[in-house]
Design an enzyme around this catalytic site. Structure first.
Site, PDB file in Angstrom:
ATOM      1  N   LYS A 171       0.844  -1.205   0.000  1.00 18.45           N
ATOM      2  CA  LYS A 171       0.000   0.000   0.000  1.00 18.45           C
ATOM      3  C   LYS A 171       0.884   1.262   0.000  1.00 18.45           C
ATOM      4  CE  LYS A 171      -3.495   2.798   0.589  1.00 18.45           C
ATOM      5  NZ  LYS A 171      -4.761   3.014  -0.039  1.00 18.45           N
ATOM      6  N   LYS A 239      -0.960  11.232   6.422  1.00 21.01           N
ATOM      7  CA  LYS A 239      -0.709  10.081   7.305  1.00 21.01           C
ATOM      8  C   LYS A 239      -0.033   8.981   6.491  1.00 21.01           C
ATOM      9  CE  LYS A 239      -3.775   7.138   7.412  1.00 21.01           C
ATOM     10  NZ  LYS A 239      -4.090   5.907   6.691  1.00 21.01           N
TER      11      LYS A 239
END
Ligand code: NAP
Length: 297
Positions: A171, A239
């Site tokens: 990811k 983030k």
């Protein structure tokens, strides 16, 4: 029939839980802010009042919350999933979080007699709504097989990347591609606009050639309309970029392009734009050039 639980009904989790219900699974949901469970209950979901209650009623617990510390709180906090865990329960974490923390969480859960798959997703709010997410899975192959009925209800491309944590690292790879693509779309549309080209026509002309991308086709039209509603907020994007920068740092890989985008988003956060969609990246370039894309806000 297996009962499946879903914790975290935000932009992604809500749509994923709806797809589990539509696929006919006996579904129980929990969300920190209880009001977000109301429409899911109306669609047939049972509602748990805590994450531990959710776990105590389920064989499989899926979750999609914001950050590493949030997963930790939902699983290991007071009234968390771990407090209600049934033996042999499978936890599937769809949040994008730290690969290293994932390994620790999975080890603790495994010691307690349960199982963990890291299964972060890509495909945006649109992919979540359509049930066409791309899911990058780390963990045991046998547990992935067990998870497949639920994963195919929420996604269309499910890939076993490797051991625990590797789904999260994949990811991070995905997010490098996402943000550099977003920068490319921003620069390209600004140039087209400055040169007096019709933006919709230009977008249609280039999206089906070698320059086509998910970002261009899905977020380009939103940028042209100056519609900054989030599919994915700048704050959550940052983030993710912190996770990417950490991973690249510890592996010794230079990622100058991604670092640049991180700084551009940082400037937008300082302007109070962190809750806008990540396609508002173009505003950082607009500020440099003193120009504005498309129609007036
Ligand atoms: P979101 O709309 O902000 O939703 C976040 C969810 O997490 C909410 O249900 C929130 O509960 C819950 N949550 C956060 N902190 C919590 C805590 N400490 N305890 C309990 N619940 C907590 O975010 P999202 O866009 O759905 O993203 C969720 C995850 O998917 C993130 O890791 C994100 O990076 C990832 N992701 C998002 C996208 C996208 O396009 N949006 C795409 C791929 C992956 P409340 O309702 O109580 O705040």
């Amino acid at each position: 029939m297996t009962t499946v639980g879903f914790a975290g009904l935000g932009i992604m989790g809500r749509a994923m839980a709806l797809n589990l219900i539509s696929a006919g699974f006996d579904t129980i949901v929990w969300n920190r802010t209880a009001a977000k469970t109301v429409d899911l209950a109306a669609r047939g979901a049972a509602v748990a009042t805590s994450a531990s209650e959710l776990a105590s009623r389920c064989d499989v617990v899926m979750m999609c919350v914001s950050d590493t510390s949030d997963v930790e709180e939902v699983v290991f906090g007071e009234q968390g999933v771990a407090a209600g865990l049934r033996p042999d329960c499978l936890i599937i974490d769809h949040s994008t979080i730290s690969p290293e923390a994932t390994k620790r969480f999975a080890a603790t859960v495994t010691e307690a007699g349960a199982h963990w798959l890291d299964a972060p997703v890509s495909g945006g709010a649109e992919g979540a709504a359509r049930g066409t997410l791309s899911i990058m899975v780390g963990g045991d192959a046998g547990q992935l097989e067990r998870a497949m009925p639920y994963l195919t209800a929420v996604g269309s491309t499910i890939t076993h990347i490797g051991p625990t944590g590797s789904g999260q690292l994949a990811k991070a790879v995905n997010q490098i591609l996402v943000v550099l693509n977003q920068l490319a779309v921003s620069e390209a549309l600004l140039l087209a606009d400055a040169g007096g080209l019709d933006l919709d026509t230009t977008l249609r002309a280039v999206e089906s050639g070698a320059a086509g991308s998910w970002m261009l086709s899905n977020r380009g039209p939103q940028m042209i309309k100056r519609d900054w509603r989030p599919g994915f907020t700048i704050d959550l994007q940052q983030k993710d970029l912190r996770l990417v920068l950490d991973a690249a740092d510890s592996l010794g890989v230079p990622i100058p392009g991604t670092s640049l985008v991180f700084q551009l988003y940082r400037a937008l956060q300082e302007r109070g734009l962190g809750s806008e969609g990540n396609h508002a990246l173009v505003k950082a370039l607009e500020a440099m050039a003193g120009i504005k894309l498309g129609a007036d806000e």
